[in-house]
Design a protein around this motif. Structure first.
Motif, PDB file in Angstrom:
ATOM      1  N   ILE A   1       5.882   3.807   0.824  1.00  0.00           N
ATOM      2  CA  ILE A   1       5.186   2.138   0.541  1.00  0.00           C
ATOM      3  C   ILE A   1       5.796   1.680   1.538  1.00  0.00           C
ATOM      4  O   ILE A   1       6.623   0.718   2.083  1.00  0.00           O
ATOM      5  CB  ILE A   1       6.141   1.472  -0.693  1.00  0.00           C
ATOM      6  CG1 ILE A   1       6.302   2.472  -2.109  1.00  0.00           C
ATOM      7  CG2 ILE A   1       5.593   0.368  -1.266  1.00  0.00           C
ATOM      8  CD1 ILE A   1       7.289   2.225  -2.889  1.00  0.00           C
TER       9      ILE A   1
ATOM     10  N   PRO B   1      -0.647  -3.098  -5.783  1.00  0.00           N
ATOM     11  CA  PRO B   1      -0.780  -1.714  -5.144  1.00  0.00           C
ATOM     12  C   PRO B   1      -2.339  -1.186  -4.628  1.00  0.00           C
ATOM     13  O   PRO B   1      -3.131  -1.481  -5.384  1.00  0.00           O
ATOM     14  CB  PRO B   1      -0.222  -0.282  -6.479  1.00  0.00           C
ATOM     15  CG  PRO B   1      -0.576  -0.743  -7.269  1.00  0.00           C
ATOM     16  CD  PRO B   1      -0.130  -2.818  -7.277  1.00  0.00           C
TER      17      PRO B   1
ATOM     18  N   PHE C   1       3.734   3.533  -6.927  1.00  0.00           N
ATOM     19  CA  PHE C   1       2.777   2.389  -7.716  1.00  0.00           C
ATOM     20  C   PHE C   1       3.669   1.936  -8.505  1.00  0.00           C
ATOM     21  O   PHE C   1       3.274   0.549  -9.271  1.00  0.00           O
ATOM     22  CB  PHE C   1       1.096   2.988  -8.370  1.00  0.00           C
ATOM     23  CG  PHE C   1       0.242   3.142  -7.595  1.00  0.00           C
ATOM     24  CD1 PHE C   1      -0.979   2.515  -7.816  1.00  0.00           C
ATOM     25  CD2 PHE C   1       0.728   4.035  -7.089  1.00  0.00           C
ATOM     26  CE1 PHE C   1      -2.215   2.410  -6.662  1.00  0.00           C
ATOM     27  CE2 PHE C   1      -1.025   4.300  -5.523  1.00  0.00           C
ATOM     28  CZ  PHE C   1      -1.986   3.667  -5.854  1.00  0.00           C
TER      29      PHE C   1
ATOM     30  N   TYR D   1       0.851  -1.102  -0.095  1.00  0.00           N
ATOM     31  CA  TYR D   1       0.127  -0.149  -0.325  1.00  0.00           C
ATOM     32  C   TYR D   1       0.627   0.884  -0.179  1.00  0.00           C
ATOM     33  O   TYR D   1       1.899   0.860  -0.011  1.00  0.00           O
ATOM     34  CB  TYR D   1      -0.829   0.136   1.552  1.00  0.00           C
ATOM     35  CG  TYR D   1      -1.084   0.162   2.635  1.00  0.00           C
ATOM     36  CD1 TYR D   1       0.203   1.282   3.347  1.00  0.00           C
ATOM     37  CD2 TYR D   1      -0.127  -1.217   2.890  1.00  0.00           C
ATOM     38  CE1 TYR D   1       0.336   1.266   4.431  1.00  0.00           C
ATOM     39  CE2 TYR D   1       0.115  -1.294   4.750  1.00  0.00           C
ATOM     40  CZ  TYR D   1       0.639   0.230   5.141  1.00  0.00           C
ATOM     41  OH  TYR D   1       1.056   0.077   6.361  1.00  0.00           O
ATOM     42  N   VAL D   2       0.160   2.363  -0.856  1.00  0.00           N
ATOM     43  CA  VAL D   2       1.394   3.411  -0.226  1.00  0.00           C
ATOM     44  C   VAL D   2       0.246   5.086   0.335  1.00  0.00           C
ATOM     45  O   VAL D   2      -0.916   4.973   0.273  1.00  0.00           O
ATOM     46  CB  VAL D   2       1.044   4.400  -2.135  1.00  0.00           C
ATOM     47  CG1 VAL D   2       1.592   5.343  -2.806  1.00  0.00           C
ATOM     48  CG2 VAL D   2       1.714   3.234  -3.194  1.00  0.00           C
ATOM     49  N   ARG D   3       0.913   5.548   1.291  1.00  0.00           N
ATOM     50  CA  ARG D   3      -0.409   6.874   1.194  1.00  0.00           C
ATOM     51  C   ARG D   3       1.172   7.423   1.686  1.00  0.00           C
ATOM     52  O   ARG D   3       2.368   7.862   2.262  1.00  0.00           O
ATOM     53  CB  ARG D   3       0.058   6.024   3.786  1.00  0.00           C
ATOM     54  CG  ARG D   3       1.276   6.043   4.186  1.00  0.00           C
ATOM     55  CD  ARG D   3       0.777   5.218   5.331  1.00  0.00           C
ATOM     56  NE  ARG D   3       1.995   5.509   6.679  1.00  0.00           N
ATOM     57  CZ  ARG D   3       1.547   6.665   7.183  1.00  0.00           C
ATOM     58  NH1 ARG D   3       1.566   7.223   7.355  1.00  0.00           N
ATOM     59  NH2 ARG D   3       3.240   6.087   7.584  1.00  0.00           N
ATOM     60  N   PRO D   4       0.405   9.465   1.554  1.00  0.00           N
ATOM     61  CA  PRO D   4       1.269   9.974   1.402  1.00  0.00           C
ATOM     62  C   PRO D   4       2.176  10.644   3.269  1.00  0.00           C
ATOM     63  O   PRO D   4       1.083   9.944   4.109  1.00  0.00           O
ATOM     64  CB  PRO D   4       0.248  11.211   1.241  1.00  0.00           C
ATOM     65  CG  PRO D   4      -0.841  10.875   1.445  1.00  0.00           C
ATOM     66  CD  PRO D   4      -0.848   9.316   1.419  1.00  0.00           C
TER      67      PRO D   4
ATOM     68  N   PHE E   1       6.153   9.658  -1.266  1.00  0.00           N
ATOM     69  CA  PHE E   1       4.931   8.422  -1.021  1.00  0.00           C
ATOM     70  C   PHE E   1       5.301   7.099  -0.181  1.00  0.00           C
ATOM     71  O   PHE E   1       6.667   7.234  -0.694  1.00  0.00           O
ATOM     72  CB  PHE E   1       4.196   8.575  -1.700  1.00  0.00           C
ATOM     73  CG  PHE E   1       3.044   9.288  -2.387  1.00  0.00           C
ATOM     74  CD1 PHE E   1       1.720   9.461  -1.979  1.00  0.00           C
ATOM     75  CD2 PHE E   1       3.946  10.726  -3.122  1.00  0.00           C
ATOM     76  CE1 PHE E   1       1.098  10.643  -2.507  1.00  0.00           C
ATOM     77  CE2 PHE E   1       2.699  11.629  -3.680  1.00  0.00           C
ATOM     78  CZ  PHE E   1       1.629  11.378  -3.179  1.00  0.00           C
TER      79      PHE E   1
ATOM     80  N   HIS F   1      -5.774   6.476   2.594  1.00  0.00           N
ATOM     81  CA  HIS F   1      -5.719   7.196   2.859  1.00  0.00           C
ATOM     82  C   HIS F   1      -5.867   7.918   3.549  1.00  0.00           C
ATOM     83  O   HIS F   1      -6.236   7.680   5.224  1.00  0.00           O
ATOM     84  CB  HIS F   1      -6.933   8.357   2.239  1.00  0.00           C
ATOM     85  CG  HIS F   1      -7.110   8.168   1.105  1.00  0.00           C
ATOM     86  ND1 HIS F   1      -6.471   8.566  -0.447  1.00  0.00           N
ATOM     87  CD2 HIS F   1      -7.641   6.640   0.077  1.00  0.00           C
ATOM     88  CE1 HIS F   1      -7.200   8.101  -1.955  1.00  0.00           C
ATOM     89  NE2 HIS F   1      -7.519   7.376  -1.522  1.00  0.00           N
TER      90      HIS F   1
ATOM     91  N   SER G   1      -3.953   2.064  -2.471  1.00  0.00           N
ATOM     92  CA  SER G   1      -4.031   3.700  -1.887  1.00  0.00           C
ATOM     93  C   SER G   1      -4.431   3.281  -0.182  1.00  0.00           C
ATOM     94  O   SER G   1      -5.041   2.970  -0.158  1.00  0.00           O
ATOM     95  CB  SER G   1      -4.711   4.082  -2.610  1.00  0.00           C
ATOM     96  OG  SER G   1      -3.889   5.732  -2.682  1.00  0.00           O
TER      97      SER G   1
ATOM     98  N   ARG H   1       3.246   9.373  -6.486  1.00  0.00           N
ATOM     99  CA  ARG H   1       2.056   8.371  -5.547  1.00  0.00           C
ATOM    100  C   ARG H   1       2.636   7.298  -7.591  1.00  0.00           C
ATOM    101  O   ARG H   1       2.795   6.385  -7.413  1.00  0.00           O
ATOM    102  CB  ARG H   1       1.528   9.011  -6.047  1.00  0.00           C
ATOM    103  CG  ARG H   1      -0.250   8.297  -6.042  1.00  0.00           C
ATOM    104  CD  ARG H   1      -1.328   8.657  -5.330  1.00  0.00           C
ATOM    105  NE  ARG H   1      -2.343   7.814  -5.611  1.00  0.00           N
ATOM    106  CZ  ARG H   1      -2.693   7.305  -6.642  1.00  0.00           C
ATOM    107  NH1 ARG H   1      -2.964   7.061  -7.340  1.00  0.00           N
ATOM    108  NH2 ARG H   1      -3.894   6.198  -6.079  1.00  0.00           N
ATOM    109  N   GLU H   2       2.754   8.243  -8.402  1.00  0.00           N
ATOM    110  CA  GLU H   2       2.531   6.929  -9.866  1.00  0.00           C
ATOM    111  C   GLU H   2       3.889   6.549  -9.966  1.00  0.00           C
ATOM    112  O   GLU H   2       3.839   5.082  -9.863  1.00  0.00           O
ATOM    113  CB  GLU H   2       2.756   7.833 -11.611  1.00  0.00           C
ATOM    114  CG  GLU H   2       1.378   8.660 -11.364  1.00  0.00           C
ATOM    115  CD  GLU H   2       1.016  10.369 -10.095  1.00  0.00           C
ATOM    116  OE1 GLU H   2       2.213  10.737  -9.889  1.00  0.00           O
ATOM    117  OE2 GLU H   2       0.254  10.581  -9.917  1.00  0.00           O
TER     118      GLU H   2
END
Length: 73
Positions: A41, A69, A59, A27-30, A39, A73, A71, A55-56
């Motif tokens: 990972i 991937p 992913f 998962y990706v989070r800011p 971001f 929040h 996302s 973000r890109e």
């Protein structure tokens, strides 16, 4: 066949269930690093894997490593 899968899933341990998908999902989070937006990972279990600028890019890195991937929040 579906009933067979359901009965097999009911028999796995809590520990095995917790690790289900561990090598398949990231998962990706800011985040903010030194005041700069980035971001993070993470593996499915929350283990940090990397921090990247976009973000890109996050992913793309996940897909490049044969993971799915998601996302956060």
């Amino acid at each position: 066949m579906i009933n067979d899968i359901h009965s097999q899933l009911r028999q796995i341990s809590a520990q095995d269930f917790a690790s289900f998908g561990l090598g398949d999902v990231a998962y990706v989070r800011p985040v903010e690093v030194d005041g700069v937006a980035a971001f993070a990972i993470h593996a499915a279990d929350g283990t940090p894997l990397s921090v990247v600028d976009g973000r890109e890019l996050a992913f793309a890195a996940i897909v490049q490593n044969d993971m799915e991937p998601v996302s956060l929040h």
